[in-house]
Design a protein around this motif. Structure first.
Motif, PDB file in Angstrom:
ATOM      1  N   VAL A 203       0.839  -1.198   0.000  1.00  0.00           N
ATOM      2  CA  VAL A 203       0.000   0.000   0.000  1.00  0.00           C
ATOM      3  C   VAL A 203       0.876   1.251   0.000  1.00  0.00           C
ATOM      4  N   ILE A 204       1.978   1.232   0.751  1.00  0.00           N
ATOM      5  CA  ILE A 204       2.896   2.375   0.737  1.00  0.00           C
ATOM      6  C   ILE A 204       3.480   2.569  -0.659  1.00  0.00           C
ATOM      7  N   GLU A 205       3.756   1.461  -1.327  1.00  0.00           N
ATOM      8  CA  GLU A 205       4.222   1.565  -2.717  1.00  0.00           C
ATOM      9  C   GLU A 205       3.167   2.250  -3.587  1.00  0.00           C
ATOM     10  N   GLU A 206       1.895   1.904  -3.376  1.00  0.00           N
ATOM     11  CA  GLU A 206       0.814   2.564  -4.110  1.00  0.00           C
ATOM     12  C   GLU A 206       0.791   4.058  -3.820  1.00  0.00           C
ATOM     13  N   LEU A 207       0.997   4.410  -2.564  1.00  0.00           N
ATOM     14  CA  LEU A 207       0.990   5.825  -2.190  1.00  0.00           C
ATOM     15  C   LEU A 207       2.133   6.577  -2.868  1.00  0.00           C
ATOM     16  N   PHE A 208       3.298   5.939  -2.948  1.00  0.00           N
ATOM     17  CA  PHE A 208       4.411   6.554  -3.681  1.00  0.00           C
ATOM     18  C   PHE A 208       4.033   6.774  -5.144  1.00  0.00           C
ATOM     19  N   THR A 209       3.324   5.807  -5.729  1.00  0.00           N
ATOM     20  CA  THR A 209       2.902   5.928  -7.125  1.00  0.00           C
ATOM     21  C   THR A 209       1.928   7.086  -7.297  1.00  0.00           C
ATOM     22  N   HIS A 210       0.934   7.169  -6.414  1.00  0.00           N
ATOM     23  CA  HIS A 210      -0.027   8.277  -6.496  1.00  0.00           C
ATOM     24  C   HIS A 210       0.671   9.619  -6.307  1.00  0.00           C
ATOM     25  N   GLN A 211       1.589   9.667  -5.365  1.00  0.00           N
ATOM     26  CA  GLN A 211       2.325  10.902  -5.109  1.00  0.00           C
ATOM     27  C   GLN A 211       3.125  11.313  -6.343  1.00  0.00           C
ATOM     28  N   GLY A 212       3.798  10.348  -6.955  1.00  0.00           N
ATOM     29  CA  GLY A 212       4.596  10.649  -8.145  1.00  0.00           C
ATOM     30  C   GLY A 212       3.736  11.161  -9.292  1.00  0.00           C
ATOM     31  N   LYS A 213       2.557  10.590  -9.470  1.00  0.00           N
ATOM     32  CA  LYS A 213       1.668  11.051 -10.541  1.00  0.00           C
ATOM     33  C   LYS A 213       1.178  12.467 -10.271  1.00  0.00           C
ATOM     34  N   SER A 214       0.839  12.742  -9.019  1.00  0.00           N
ATOM     35  CA  SER A 214       0.396  14.083  -8.659  1.00  0.00           C
ATOM     36  C   SER A 214       1.521  15.102  -8.851  1.00  0.00           C
ATOM     37  N   GLU A 215       2.722  14.740  -8.447  1.00  0.00           N
ATOM     38  CA  GLU A 215       3.876  15.629  -8.612  1.00  0.00           C
ATOM     39  C   GLU A 215       4.197  15.840 -10.091  1.00  0.00           C
ATOM     40  N   ARG A 216       3.957  14.827 -10.908  1.00  0.00           N
ATOM     41  CA  ARG A 216       4.226  14.976 -12.347  1.00  0.00           C
ATOM     42  C   ARG A 216       3.341  16.060 -12.949  1.00  0.00           C
ATOM     43  N   ILE A 217       2.055  16.070 -12.596  1.00  0.00           N
ATOM     44  CA  ILE A 217       1.163  17.101 -13.116  1.00  0.00           C
ATOM     45  C   ILE A 217       1.568  18.472 -12.588  1.00  0.00           C
ATOM     46  N   LYS A 218       1.930  18.519 -11.301  1.00  0.00           N
ATOM     47  CA  LYS A 218       2.315  19.798 -10.695  1.00  0.00           C
ATOM     48  C   LYS A 218       3.597  20.351 -11.315  1.00  0.00           C
ATOM     49  N   ASN A 219       4.572  19.499 -11.536  1.00  0.00           N
ATOM     50  CA  ASN A 219       5.911  19.947 -11.929  1.00  0.00           C
ATOM     51  C   ASN A 219       6.134  19.989 -13.431  1.00  0.00           C
ATOM     52  N   PHE A 220       5.195  19.421 -14.201  1.00  0.00           N
ATOM     53  CA  PHE A 220       5.334  19.480 -15.663  1.00  0.00           C
ATOM     54  C   PHE A 220       4.198  20.335 -16.207  1.00  0.00           C
ATOM     55  N   PRO A 221       4.490  21.572 -16.632  1.00  0.00           N
ATOM     56  CA  PRO A 221       3.415  22.478 -17.050  1.00  0.00           C
ATOM     57  C   PRO A 221       2.858  22.118 -18.422  1.00  0.00           C
ATOM     58  N   TYR A 222       1.703  22.679 -18.705  1.00  0.00           N
ATOM     59  CA  TYR A 222       1.171  22.628 -20.063  1.00  0.00           C
ATOM     60  C   TYR A 222       2.196  23.280 -20.982  1.00  0.00           C
ATOM     61  N   PRO A 223       2.578  22.640 -22.103  1.00  0.00           N
ATOM     62  CA  PRO A 223       3.671  23.168 -22.940  1.00  0.00           C
ATOM     63  C   PRO A 223       3.494  24.642 -23.266  1.00  0.00           C
ATOM     64  N   ARG A 224       4.524  25.424 -22.956  1.00  0.00           N
ATOM     65  CA  ARG A 224       4.416  26.868 -23.093  1.00  0.00           C
ATOM     66  C   ARG A 224       4.307  27.299 -24.548  1.00  0.00           C
ATOM     67  N   GLN A 225       4.854  26.503 -25.488  1.00  0.00           N
ATOM     68  CA  GLN A 225       4.735  26.908 -26.880  1.00  0.00           C
ATOM     69  C   GLN A 225       3.274  26.918 -27.317  1.00  0.00           C
ATOM     70  N   PHE A 226       2.466  26.029 -26.731  1.00  0.00           N
ATOM     71  CA  PHE A 226       1.038  26.045 -27.033  1.00  0.00           C
ATOM     72  C   PHE A 226       0.350  27.180 -26.281  1.00  0.00           C
ATOM     73  N   ALA A 227       0.612  27.277 -24.981  1.00  0.00           N
ATOM     74  CA  ALA A 227      -0.090  28.259 -24.148  1.00  0.00           C
ATOM     75  C   ALA A 227       0.233  29.696 -24.576  1.00  0.00           C
ATOM     76  N   SER A 228       1.514  29.999 -24.773  1.00  0.00           N
ATOM     77  CA  SER A 228       1.902  31.372 -25.100  1.00  0.00           C
ATOM     78  C   SER A 228       1.447  31.770 -26.503  1.00  0.00           C
ATOM     79  N   LEU A 229       1.721  30.901 -27.481  1.00  0.00           N
ATOM     80  CA  LEU A 229       1.325  31.225 -28.848  1.00  0.00           C
ATOM     81  C   LEU A 229      -0.187  31.311 -28.977  1.00  0.00           C
ATOM     82  N   MET A 230      -0.894  30.464 -28.236  1.00  0.00           N
ATOM     83  CA  MET A 230      -2.351  30.534 -28.255  1.00  0.00           C
ATOM     84  C   MET A 230      -2.830  31.892 -27.769  1.00  0.00           C
ATOM     85  N   HIS A 231      -2.190  32.401 -26.754  1.00  0.00           N
ATOM     86  CA  HIS A 231      -2.544  33.716 -26.210  1.00  0.00           C
ATOM     87  C   HIS A 231      -2.308  34.803 -27.255  1.00  0.00           C
TER      88      HIS A 231
END
Length: 339
Positions: A203-231
């Motif tokens: 179960v702790i291994e599962e928690l590490f997996t969930h944490q890593g997935k959450s951190e991936r979304i937090k630490n990897f932004p929506y690609p700026r070339q799309f976001a900035s150029l779209m603006h």
């Protein structure tokens, strides 16, 4: 209200460009066909942005839904697996309950560290710096922005555990390391059967997996070339639209004049409200997509990780048998918004 400042800007732009068209006797104009082509391209890109942003929000919600399930499983196992059944040196039921409490409270500390980490500002997170979003932020309650982290997490940890965390960068990872180490000690004392220890470690291994997935979304932004150029593409379209719209209404006025011999000037000015309507729709669609890019930033449309974590805490502590007065209430809901 959310887009009132932009709406005023759209009104000013539309009035200025239509006035230039009228005062120049329709010399200053812009053909509508290129604008329509640009608008079509912008609409496609906005659609892609909205789908991508919603995908990030939905994935974040799935991750935290999985955290709920794994937490409930962990709480059940912690209560049922810590026993005197396999130990050579039995301890009292009060001591057993204290060990269970330490383990479950440490898990709540992990949830606390994780949600605080998800709320930390990143350089690419800009939504909460916009004026109307700052206004809305005052109408909602984000616990991580209003409650001190050390004072909060200290309620769930022993003094030694709290000192251990003090110099750790990734505190949620450090809490899981402490948890695993404590479970191993309980296994060595015979208070947890070896097979039960392995189940808890899974179960702790599962928690590490969930944490890593959450951190991936937090630490990897929506690609700026799309976001900035779209603006930029959106604003190019918005800035040339009123002049093209005035040109189109000018052609309508000419056709009416050909039919009835004269045409009132106000027909051309109808391009102002029509331009505003189109500008507002495109800009708002773009803004909705931008708000969804970072689902943990702290805006009203984010995944309510604080509410989810507090719900897990209440469930686990109630099932542990703690007094009602010791269990915290759900986080405050303001303006019908959970955070």
């Amino acid at each position: 209200m959310w887009t009132r400042y932009e709406t005023i800007v759209f009104l000013i732009i539309a009035i200025i460009e239509v006035a230039l068209f009228v005062w120049s006797d329709q010399v200053i104009q812009f053909p509508f066909t290129p604008v329509a082509l640009i608008g079509t391209a912008v609409a496609f890109i906005i659609g892609f942005q909205s789908n991508s942003a919603y995908g990030r929000i939905w994935e974040a919600r799935q991750i935290w839904g999985a955290i709920v399930n794994s937490s409930r499983t962990f709480g059940m196992m912690a209560q049922d697996f810590i026993t005197n059944e396999h130990t050579k040196n039995p301890i009292s039921e009060e001591e057993l309950q204290n060990e269970r409490k330490i383990v479950i409270h440490r898990h709540i500390a992990w949830l606390t560290a994780l949600r605080y980490s998800m709320r930390q500002s990143k350089p690419w997170e800009y939504v909460m710096r916009e004026h109307t979003n700052k206004e809305w932020a005052k109408k909602i309650y984000v616990p991580e922005f209003n409650e001190d982290f050390d004072a909060t997490i200290k309620n769930y940890l022993t003094e030694d555990d709290f000192k251990y965390l003090s110099n750790k960068g990734n505190k949620q990872t450090a809490v899981l390391y402490l948890q695993s180490n404590h479970l191993r000690q309980l296994k060595e004392r015979g208070l947890i059967w070896e097979f039960s220890f392995l189940e808890l470690e899974n179960v702790i291994e599962e928690l590490f997996t969930h944490q890593g997935k959450s951190e991936r979304i937090k630490n990897f932004p929506y690609p700026r070339q799309f976001a900035s150029l779209m603006h930029y593409f959106t604003w190019i379209f918005l800035l040339i639209l009123p002049l093209a719209m005035a040109s189109q209404f000018g052609e309508i006025a000419v056709k009416i004049s050909d039919k009835i011999g004269s045409c009132p000037d106000w027909i051309i000015w109808l391009s102002v409200p029509f331009s505003m309507a189109v500008m507002w729709v495109f800009h708002t669609m773009n803004r909705i997509g931008r708000v969804g890019e970072n689902p943990f930033e702290g805006s009203a449309n984010d995944v309510p990780i604080s509410t989810i974590a507090r719900g897990i805490e209440i469930d686990m502590r109630q099932n542990l048998g703690e007094p009602k007065e010791d269990i915290p209430a759900p986080f405050e809901v303001r303006n019908h918004t959970q955070m």
